[in-house]
Scaffold this motif. Structure first.
Motif, PDB file in Angstrom:
ATOM      1  N   PHE A  40       0.840  -1.184   0.000  1.00  0.00           N
ATOM      2  CA  PHE A  40       0.000   0.000   0.000  1.00  0.00           C
ATOM      3  C   PHE A  40       0.881   1.241   0.000  1.00  0.00           C
ATOM      4  O   PHE A  40       1.735   1.403   0.871  1.00  0.00           O
ATOM      5  CB  PHE A  40      -0.906   0.029   1.239  1.00  0.00           C
ATOM      6  CG  PHE A  40      -1.926  -1.072   1.234  1.00  0.00           C
ATOM      7  CD1 PHE A  40      -3.003  -1.038   0.374  1.00  0.00           C
ATOM      8  CD2 PHE A  40      -1.813  -2.148   2.097  1.00  0.00           C
ATOM      9  CE1 PHE A  40      -3.939  -2.044   0.368  1.00  0.00           C
ATOM     10  CE2 PHE A  40      -2.735  -3.163   2.100  1.00  0.00           C
ATOM     11  CZ  PHE A  40      -3.810  -3.111   1.228  1.00  0.00           C
ATOM     12  N   LYS A  41       0.666   2.111  -0.974  1.00  0.00           N
ATOM     13  CA  LYS A  41       1.405   3.370  -1.033  1.00  0.00           C
ATOM     14  C   LYS A  41       0.397   4.502  -0.866  1.00  0.00           C
ATOM     15  O   LYS A  41      -0.434   4.725  -1.750  1.00  0.00           O
ATOM     16  CB  LYS A  41       2.131   3.497  -2.371  1.00  0.00           C
ATOM     17  CG  LYS A  41       3.219   2.465  -2.548  1.00  0.00           C
ATOM     18  CD  LYS A  41       3.938   2.654  -3.859  1.00  0.00           C
ATOM     19  CE  LYS A  41       5.011   1.592  -4.015  1.00  0.00           C
ATOM     20  NZ  LYS A  41       5.706   1.697  -5.293  1.00  0.00           N
ATOM     21  N   PRO A  42       0.457   5.200   0.234  1.00  0.00           N
ATOM     22  CA  PRO A  42      -0.519   6.276   0.427  1.00  0.00           C
ATOM     23  C   PRO A  42      -0.266   7.433  -0.527  1.00  0.00           C
ATOM     24  O   PRO A  42       0.856   7.884  -0.694  1.00  0.00           O
ATOM     25  CB  PRO A  42      -0.300   6.706   1.876  1.00  0.00           C
ATOM     26  CG  PRO A  42       1.088   6.264   2.202  1.00  0.00           C
ATOM     27  CD  PRO A  42       1.352   5.046   1.369  1.00  0.00           C
TER      28      PRO A  42
END
Length: 58
Positions: A40-42
């Motif tokens: 997950f890459k915000p």
């Protein structure tokens, strides 16, 4: 009387093991599992705000 209780418990235990062996609540063990990790890459960067304390009145 003791013999009757022993036979009754033995029959109940035997029935229990038979029900456990032939139960229809089986799951598929050959399910495909995705082994790729999910990363997950915000996209939104959150800014930290300073704490504002409420007056206590003391």
């Amino acid at each position: 009387m003791l013999l009757t209780i022993t036979i009754s418990i033995s029959v109940l235990v035997t029935i229990n093991f038979l029900l456990l062996k032939f139960s229809s609540n089986k799951t598929n063990s050959t399910a495909k599992v995705n082994k790729k990790p999910i990363v997950f890459k915000p996209a939104i960067v959150l800014k930290q705000e300073s704490e504002k304390l409420a007056p206590t009145g003391s």
